[in-house]
Design an enzyme around this catalytic site. Structure first.
Site, PDB file in Angstrom:
ATOM      1  N   ASP A  20      -1.048  76.027 -11.028  1.00  0.00           N
ATOM      2  CA  ASP A  20      -0.786  74.717 -11.638  1.00  0.00           C
ATOM      3  C   ASP A  20      -0.150  73.763 -10.630  1.00  0.00           C
ATOM      4  O   ASP A  20      -0.481  72.573 -10.570  1.00  0.00           O
ATOM      5  CB  ASP A  20       0.173  74.867 -12.827  1.00  0.00           C
ATOM      6  CG  ASP A  20      -0.526  75.337 -14.099  1.00  0.00           C
ATOM      7  OD1 ASP A  20      -1.764  75.211 -14.200  1.00  0.00           O
ATOM      8  OD2 ASP A  20       0.181  75.823 -14.999  1.00  0.00           O
ATOM      9  N   HIS A  59       4.385  71.066 -15.280  1.00  0.00           N
ATOM     10  CA  HIS A  59       3.583  69.886 -14.956  1.00  0.00           C
ATOM     11  C   HIS A  59       4.434  68.630 -14.743  1.00  0.00           C
ATOM     12  O   HIS A  59       4.192  67.854 -13.832  1.00  0.00           O
ATOM     13  CB  HIS A  59       2.553  69.626 -16.059  1.00  0.00           C
ATOM     14  CG  HIS A  59       1.525  70.717 -16.156  1.00  0.00           C
ATOM     15  ND1 HIS A  59       0.711  71.066 -15.105  1.00  0.00           N
ATOM     16  CD2 HIS A  59       1.193  71.550 -17.166  1.00  0.00           C
ATOM     17  CE1 HIS A  59      -0.087  72.056 -15.472  1.00  0.00           C
ATOM     18  NE2 HIS A  59       0.194  72.372 -16.714  1.00  0.00           N
TER      19      HIS A  59
HETATM   20 ZN   LIG Z   1      -2.280  76.101 -16.021  1.00  0.00          ZN
END
Ligand SMILES: [Zn+2]
Length: 299
Positions: A252, A275
């Site tokens: 990510d 994120h």
């Molecule tokens: Zn992910």
């Protein structure tokens, strides 16, 4: 997979289009993406081919729209592409600089919850070197961000060598369902394919009902992603590595930092960064000027 280690110094794009179809992770809508070759300097750009005038959305941190648990992009004209991070990680991990991604719905296919199916499609299409050099940004001063509680942070510090590494510590506390785990990787296409690309999205069983009540992921079962039960066991599935969660967090991170639009040289040190913090760091990387960092041609 027949991927050979080479030292690339030129920008790269796909040799021919690559197709991937599936359902989106959160909305479950059938979607097709076509990864197309693009000119040097294009970067990564999405095009919503299902909308009037086929609007483009550049994969840049300036287009990030706030959303829970995923990375969503929105153009100024309002065209949206959701859950881009695993495809972005595949492109960044394989050092694809330029790609036009035609997409016929709102959300990128979830595939198996990892980046590997995207990588396989890209490698099957082949990569072509372009005539323009890839510019790399060597971070000259440490840059860091953390959450208010100081439990999550991400920092990019100057690298001793000309390499980029990510050191990530996943630590949800002593009582957490997922045991704390750390992983470190040097960002080369070979290491990305070997150690990171196949690491899948994970979620706690307790979180699923809340997400489904919000309308997300109603089509998903334990076979579509890694679901951890309250006792730490995995529901209807098997881990690919014991430390698959931390590898996925690195995946990510790679996808999110690629939204900075620059190929940076430095050491990323992160703890529990998700994120939101990754996007703040991508923004920081996108705005460093030549006083804070050195622009160099790829060696
Ligand atoms: Zn992910």
């Amino acid at each position: 997979m027949g991927f050979q280690e080479t030292h690339r110094s030129q920008q790269q794009t796909l040799s021919r289009p690559a197709l991937i179809a599936g359902q989106g992770l959160f909305h479950g809508i059938d979607v097709k993406v076509r990864l197309c070759p693009a000119d040097p300097g294009t970067g990564i750009v999405f095009r919503r081919v299902d909308l009037k005038d086929r609007p483009q959305v550049a994969a840049h941190v300036d287009n990030v729209k706030s959303a829970a648990r995923r990375t969503v992009l929105a153009s100024r004209s309002g065209a949206i592409v959701e859950t881009v991070e695993h495809l972005m990680a595949a492109l960044a991990g394989l050092q694809v600089d330029n790609c036009l991604i035609e997409i016929d719905s709102i959300e990128v296919p979830a595939v198996d919850g990892s980046s590997m199916p995207f990588c396989e499609a890209i490698l099957a299409a082949g990569l072509s070197q372009q005539l323009t050099p890839r510019m790399r940004l060597s971070v000259a001063e440490s840059q860091g961000v953390n959450d208010r509680a100081g439990e999550q942070w991400i920092e990019v510090i100057p690298a001793c060598h000309g390499n980029t590494t990510i050191d990530y510590r996943l630590d949800y506390g002593p009582e957490a369902v997922i045991a704390s785990q750390s992983f470190s990787v040097e960002l080369t296409p070979e290491a990305f394919l070997r150690d990171i690309a196949a690491a899948r999205t994970f979620v706690l069983q307790d979180e699923i009902s809340a997400l489904q009540q919000m309308g997300f992921g109603r089509h998903l079962t334990g076979r579509d992603l890694v679901v951890f039960d309250a006792d730490g066991s995995v529901v209807d599935n098997k881990l690919r590595w014991q430390d698959e969660p931390v590898r996925h967090k690195i995946l990510d991170c790679i996808g999110d930092l690629a939204l900075s639009g620059c190929v940076f040289v430095g050491r990323v040190v992160a703890r529990r960064s998700g994120h939101k913090l990754n996007h703040v760091m991508a923004k920081t990387l996108s705005t460093i000027d030549v006083c804070g960092a050195l622009l160099e041609r790829a060696a």
